[in-house]
Design an enzyme around this catalytic site. Structure first.
Site, short mmCIF file in Angstrom:
data_model
loop_
_atom_site.label_atom_id
_atom_site.label_comp_id
_atom_site.label_asym_id
_atom_site.label_seq_id
_atom_site.Cartn_x
_atom_site.Cartn_y
_atom_site.Cartn_z
CD1 TRP A 128 52.20 24.68 90.74
CD2 TRP A 128 51.13 24.64 92.71
NE1 TRP A 128 53.04 25.20 91.70
CE2 TRP A 128 52.41 25.18 92.90
CE3 TRP A 128 50.27 24.51 93.80
CZ2 TRP A 128 52.86 25.61 94.15
CZ3 TRP A 128 50.70 24.93 95.04
CH2 TRP A 128 51.99 25.47 95.21
CG ASP A 209 44.77 26.50 95.41
OD1 ASP A 209 44.89 27.28 96.36
OD2 ASP A 209 45.75 26.09 94.73
CE LYS A 244 51.80 32.86 93.09
NZ LYS A 244 52.84 32.08 92.52
C1 LIG Z 1 47.34 27.27 92.21
C2 LIG Z 1 48.29 27.63 93.30
N1 LIG Z 1 47.94 27.41 94.57
C3 LIG Z 1 48.75 27.72 95.59
C4 LIG Z 1 49.98 28.28 95.39
C5 LIG Z 1 50.87 28.58 96.56
O1 LIG Z 1 50.94 29.92 96.86
P1 LIG Z 1 51.66 30.48 98.17
O2 LIG Z 1 52.81 31.28 97.70
O3 LIG Z 1 50.63 31.33 98.84
O4 LIG Z 1 52.05 29.31 99.01
C6 LIG Z 1 50.39 28.54 94.08
C7 LIG Z 1 51.73 29.12 93.83
O5 LIG Z 1 52.26 29.15 92.76
C8 LIG Z 1 49.53 28.20 93.01
O6 LIG Z 1 49.86 28.42 91.74
#
Ligand SMILES: Cc1ncc(COP(=O)(O)O)c(C=O)c1O
Length: 396
Positions: A128, A209, A244
Site C-alpha cells: 500500500w 499492520d 473497515k
Molecule cells: C494496509 C492498510 N493499513 C492501513 C490503512 C489505513 O486505515 P485507516 O483508515 O484506519 O487510516 C489502510 C487503508 O486502506 C490499509 O489498507
C-alpha cells in the site's frame, strides 16, 4: 511564503480520484478506493454502529480532551480482539488509540525514527503506497522485498526470504496481518513461522499492520498469523484499523501497540509513545473509538457486529467466486483461480500500466496502481463489465 509552491502531484491515488471525477460517463466504475459497498453501491453503516451511537448519545458523555494516548478502553478491546483474551503478549504491551491506522503507521514511523534513526524499514513489493510515504516522511530509509509475482498470480516466498537475508539488526520488517493490500495474497501459518525465525535470527522488529480483520477467513482466523508471530519474537509493533472492520472510515479509530520484552519498562515506553503522538497531532479523536468500545462491551451488540461483519465477508467470498467464473468464461485461456484464493478487498489483475490506462479510456473502469481492483466494491453487473473489458484489453 505562499508563492513558488511545488505541488505534490505524483500521488497516484489522488491522481486517480481526479480522473474519475473528470470522467462524465454514466457507466464509469470506480474499483479504486478501499471501502465495502453493498450490491446497491452504498457504503452501508452497520446496525451495530447505529445502535452503539444511540446509546452513546443517551450517555451524554463529556467532550473534554482525553490524552494523546486516546481511549484506553478501546485499546484494551482491540488488544484482545487481535491477540485473544489469554495471549501472553497482553502482559508486555503498551498501546495508544490513534486517528485510524494511517496515523498509527505515521506515529510508528516517528517512534522508530526517534529511537533508531538508522533503521531501514522493509516493505513488500507491491505494498500500500501510503505506507512507504509515512516512513520516508519521518526520515527513515526504506527498502522493498519481493512479495508477489503478478504474472504468476502467487506469493513469491522464495524471493521474499532471499531479499530478507539482507536485513540488519534493528531494521523494521513491515508485514500485512491479513488480506494483503494490494494483492490479497496472505502468508500461510508455516510461512509466518518461518518469518518468526528470520526475525529472531536477524534481530529485527516486525511491524504488523492489520486493516481488514474479518474480511478474509474469519474474525479470529485472520489474526492467527500475528498471534503466532507475537508469541515467538521479543518485540513487535502493531497497527490496526477499525475503518473497515466496523465500517467507520471517517470516524478515525485505530490502534498503535508496542509489544516489548518482559524486562523493558512499560511505563517509559508508554510515556515515549504519548510524547511522540502529542508532538505529531496533539490529541486523539474519541467518537469512533467510543463506538467500538460500546459494541465490544455489550454481548448483544458484539453479536450483531459479528453477524454483520461475517455477512460482509460472505459477500466478498461470493463475489470473488463469481468474478473468477466470469473472467474465465470470457477469457477461456486465462486462469483466474487466484481471484478466488486471495483474501479480502483487493486483488491485482495482470495488466500493464498502459493497459490499465486503456481500461480507463475505453471502458471507464478505474483501478489503483498495479491494476488493484476492489472486489468488495463490485456489483455483479460491474464484475461482468470488468471481465469483458479485461478480455478486450488483453486480446488487443
Ligand atoms: C494496509 C492498510 N493499513 C492501513 C490503512 C489505513 O486505515 P485507516 O483508515 O484506519 O487510516 C489502510 C487503508 O486502506 C490499509 O489498507
Amino acid at each position: 511564503m505562499f508563492n513558488n509552491l511545488t505541488n505534490y502531484e505524483d500521488d497516484p491515488i489522488e491522481a486517480l480520484f481526479k480522473r474519475i471525477g473528470a470522467d462524465k460517463s454514466v457507466d464509469k466504475i470506480d474499483l479504486g478506493i478501499g471501502v465495502f459497498r453493498d450490491q446497491s453501491g452504498q457504503v452501508p453503516v452497520m446496525q451495530a454502529v447505529v445502535e452503539a451511537e444511540q446509546q452513546l448519545l443517551k450517555q451524554n458523555a463529556s467532550k473534554s480532551y482525553m490524552s494523546p494516548l486516546g481511549n484506553m478502553d478501546y485499546c484494551a478491546d482491540m488488544e484482545r480482539s487481535i491477540f485473544g483474551a489469554d495471549h501472553e503478549v497482553l502482559q508486555r504491551i503498551v498501546s495508544a488509540q490513534t486517528p485510524g491506522a494511517g496515523a498509527a503507521l505515521r506515529g510508528a514511523a516517528e517512534f522508530v525514527q526517534s529511537l533508531s534513526p538508522k533503521a531501514t524499514v522493509w516493505f513488500g513489493s507491491p505494498c500500500w503506497g501510503h505506507q512507504i510515504e509515512f516512513f520516508e516522511r519521518a526520515g527513515l530509509s526504506v527498502k522493498q522485498y519481493r512479495y508477489y509475482n503478478r504474472a504468476a498470480g502467487k506469493l513469491d516466498f522464495t524471493g521474499m526470504l532471499e531479499d530478507l537475508s539482507a536485513l540488519q539488526e534493528d531494521d523494521v520488517l513491515l508485514l500485512h496481518g491479513c488480506c494483503h493490500n494490494p494483492t490479497g495474497e496472505d502468508l500461510s501459518l508455516s510461512q509466518w513461522q518461518r518469518i518468526a525465525e528470520v526475525v529472531r535470527e536477524k534481530r529485527v522488529v516486525p511491524l504488523v499492520d492489520i486493516a481488514y480483520q474479518g474480511f478474509g477467513s474469519g474474525i479470529d482466523e485472520d489474526v492467527a498469523g500475528v498471534r503466532l508471530l507475537a508469541g515467538q519474537v521479543p518485540q513487535l509493533i502493531l497497527t490496526v484499523s477499525s475503518s473497515k472492520t466496523f465500517g467507520i472510515y471517517r470516524e478515525r479509530a485505530g490502534l498503535l501497540s508496542i509489544v516489548h520484552q518482559a524486562n523493558a519498562s512499560a511505563d517509559s515506553l508508554r510515556r515515549k509513545l504519548r510524547d511522540t503522538l502529542r508532538q505529531l497531532y496533539f490529541m486523539a479523536p474519541n467518537h469512533g473509538a467510543a463506538i467500538v468500545h460500546e459494541i465490544l462491551s455489550s454481548e448483544t451488540l458484539q453479536q450483531l457486529w459479528r453477524d454483520e461483519l461475517n455477512a460482509v465477508r460472505h459477500q466478498i467470498v461470493e463475489m470473488r467466486g463469481a468474478l473468477k467464473v466470469t473472467l474465465e468464461q470470457v477469457n477461456p485461456s486465462f486462469d483466474a483461480s487466484f481471484i478466488q484464493r486471495q483474501k479480502g478487498m483487493f486483488s491485482c489483475l495482470p495488466l500493464s500500466a498502459a493497459q490499465q490506462l486503456r481500461m480507463e479510456q475505453q471502458h471507464h473502469i478505474y483501478m489503483l496502481p498495479n491494476a488493484r481492483v476492489n472486489v468488495a466494491a463490485m456489483s455483479t453487473e460491474q464484475s461482468k463489465a470488468l471481465a469483458n473489458a479485461f478480455a478486450a484489453i488483453i486480446g488487443e
